[in-house]
Design a protein around this motif. Structure first.
Motif, mmCIF file in Angstrom:
data_model
loop_
_atom_site.group_PDB
_atom_site.id
_atom_site.type_symbol
_atom_site.label_atom_id
_atom_site.label_comp_id
_atom_site.label_asym_id
_atom_site.label_seq_id
_atom_site.Cartn_x
_atom_site.Cartn_y
_atom_site.Cartn_z
ATOM 1 N N LEU A 149 1.132 -1.480 -0.460
ATOM 2 C CA LEU A 149 0.066 -0.339 0.668
ATOM 3 C C LEU A 149 0.611 1.335 -0.051
ATOM 4 O O LEU A 149 0.947 2.113 -0.962
ATOM 5 N N LYS A 150 1.779 0.554 1.007
ATOM 6 C CA LYS A 150 3.000 2.195 1.203
ATOM 7 C C LYS A 150 3.738 2.844 -0.162
ATOM 8 O O LYS A 150 3.764 3.807 -0.588
ATOM 9 N N GLN A 151 3.575 1.398 -0.692
ATOM 10 C CA GLN A 151 4.511 0.983 -2.234
ATOM 11 C C GLN A 151 3.603 1.884 -4.021
ATOM 12 O O GLN A 151 3.870 3.381 -4.039
ATOM 13 N N ARG A 152 2.289 1.672 -3.176
ATOM 14 C CA ARG A 152 1.370 2.842 -4.855
ATOM 15 C C ARG A 152 1.042 4.143 -4.220
ATOM 16 O O ARG A 152 1.177 4.374 -4.780
ATOM 17 N N GLU A 153 1.228 4.396 -2.702
ATOM 18 C CA GLU A 153 1.373 5.831 -2.401
ATOM 19 C C GLU A 153 2.109 6.791 -2.609
ATOM 20 O O GLU A 153 1.831 7.277 -3.303
ATOM 21 N N PHE A 154 3.585 5.947 -2.530
ATOM 22 C CA PHE A 154 4.328 6.518 -3.067
ATOM 23 C C PHE A 154 4.569 6.544 -4.447
ATOM 24 O O PHE A 154 4.765 7.918 -4.734
ATOM 25 N N GLN A 155 4.439 6.254 -5.120
ATOM 26 C CA GLN A 155 3.985 5.896 -6.095
ATOM 27 C C GLN A 155 3.551 7.510 -6.862
ATOM 28 O O GLN A 155 3.396 8.369 -8.062
ATOM 29 N N ASP A 156 2.498 7.269 -6.512
ATOM 30 C CA ASP A 156 1.718 8.248 -6.825
ATOM 31 C C ASP A 156 1.181 9.785 -6.368
ATOM 32 O O ASP A 156 1.074 10.401 -7.284
ATOM 33 N N GLU A 157 1.770 9.677 -5.188
ATOM 34 C CA GLU A 157 2.060 11.108 -4.086
ATOM 35 C C GLU A 157 3.850 11.274 -4.859
ATOM 36 O O GLU A 157 3.639 12.976 -4.934
ATOM 37 N N ALA A 158 4.503 10.565 -4.636
ATOM 38 C CA ALA A 158 5.845 10.647 -5.438
ATOM 39 C C ALA A 158 6.560 11.064 -6.213
ATOM 40 O O ALA A 158 6.899 11.884 -6.781
#
Lengths: 85, 209
Positions: free
Chosen positions: B25-34
């Motif tokens: 989940l963290k990875q997905r968010e990181f990709q979308d946000e960062a």
């Protein structure tokens, strides 16, 4: 408003960062001060030139790939790998 | 009776997967946000280092750190600003470590750098007589680089990256009033530089070409 106060507000005026009140006072001052008006115009132009003329680069694909990998491999520290040009 | 799929619940058995659901989940968010800000970060790194190789390293280090500390990123705030701040800190540490002096500009390096990309990014619309319009990308870039770092930085963050004064103040760790006055003085200095470049390379150089 005096010129020194107007100069203080100049950049914020260029960037749309003035409060309504400051904006009103600033606009009033410009109406009666050609020098500040000229300076304001120049400052706006300088900003515009930077925005138009500064080249934006795309990050190299190799960098994008390595960062995608980095986030995909969790918090693992990447080795001191030589960068691909 | 089957329960609605509890995405977040992972039994200890799912350890076969090297990454926990949470990590995924963290990875997905990181990709979308960062990761969407990678081009902006790369440009910022280039402006700071004046060297594509260093810029690569700097951006990579930044993302590595950002990923590690992604948990401390406050959702809903500006992720780009957060990343810029990390990059800036990395940059400062790196320069301190290498005992290189930021602000010292290698003009030949900038010129070389610019010439390598010039052909790919040629702007052919510069036909106006206004001297400002006669300026080339390279000259604007050089003029920018000639500014003292404290001025160059706020101009970059404001005019190129479009951060608000509040975000810039936070990034450079100075009050908003300081940001205002640095922008004012920086733009004034820049204007003088640009006029000089325009005179030097633009209008009065017909016979030199």
């Amino acid at each position: 408003m005096k010129c020194d106060k107007a100069r203080e507000l100049m950049s914020a005026a260029v960037d749309g960062e003035l409060t309504n009140r400051e904006n009103q006072a600033f606009t009033l001052h410009l109406q009666e001060c050609p020098a500040c008006t000229a300076e304001f115009e120049e400052a706006k132009k300088t900003k515009q030139i930077i925005q138009e003329k500064i080249v934006r680069f795309k990050a190299p694909q190799s960098l994008i790939n390595s960062i995608m990998e980095l986030s995909l491999s969790g918090t693992k520290e990447p080795s001191d790998s030589p960068m691909i040009d | 009776m089957s329960r609605p799929d509890p995405i977040r619940k992972s039994s200890p058995d799912t350890k076969k997967n090297p990454l926990s659901t949470e990590e995924q989940l963290k990875q997905r968010e990181f990709q979308d946000e960062a990761i969407v800000h990678i081009n902006a970060l790369y440009n910022y790194a280039l402006h700071l280092t004046l060297n594509p190789h260093d810029a690569n390293d700097l951006v990579q280090e930044t993302y590595l750190k950002a990923y590690k500390f992604f948990g401390s990123f406050e959702k809903g705030t500006n992720c780009k600003a957060w990343l810029f701040k990390i990059l800036k800190n990395n940059y400062i540490n790196r320069y301190r470590k290498n005992a290189r002096e930021p602000g010292k500009v290698d003009y030949d390096l900038i010129k070389d750098f610019y010439h390598t990309i010039k052909d790919t990014r040629r702007d052919s619309t510069e036909t106006e007589t206004d001297y400002f319009h006669s300026l080339l990308h390279e000259e604007v870039y050089m003029a920018m680089q000639s500014l003292p770092e404290e001025f160059r930085e706020v101009i970059q963050l404001c005019d190129i990256e479009g951060f608000t004064y509040e975000e810039i103040a936070n990034m450079v760790e100075s009050p908003i009033g300081t940001v205002r006055s640095r922008l004012y003085r920086g733009r004034k200095l820049l204007r003088v530089q640009l006029e000089e470049y325009a005179k030097k390379f633009g209008f009065n150089t017909e016979k030199d070409r």
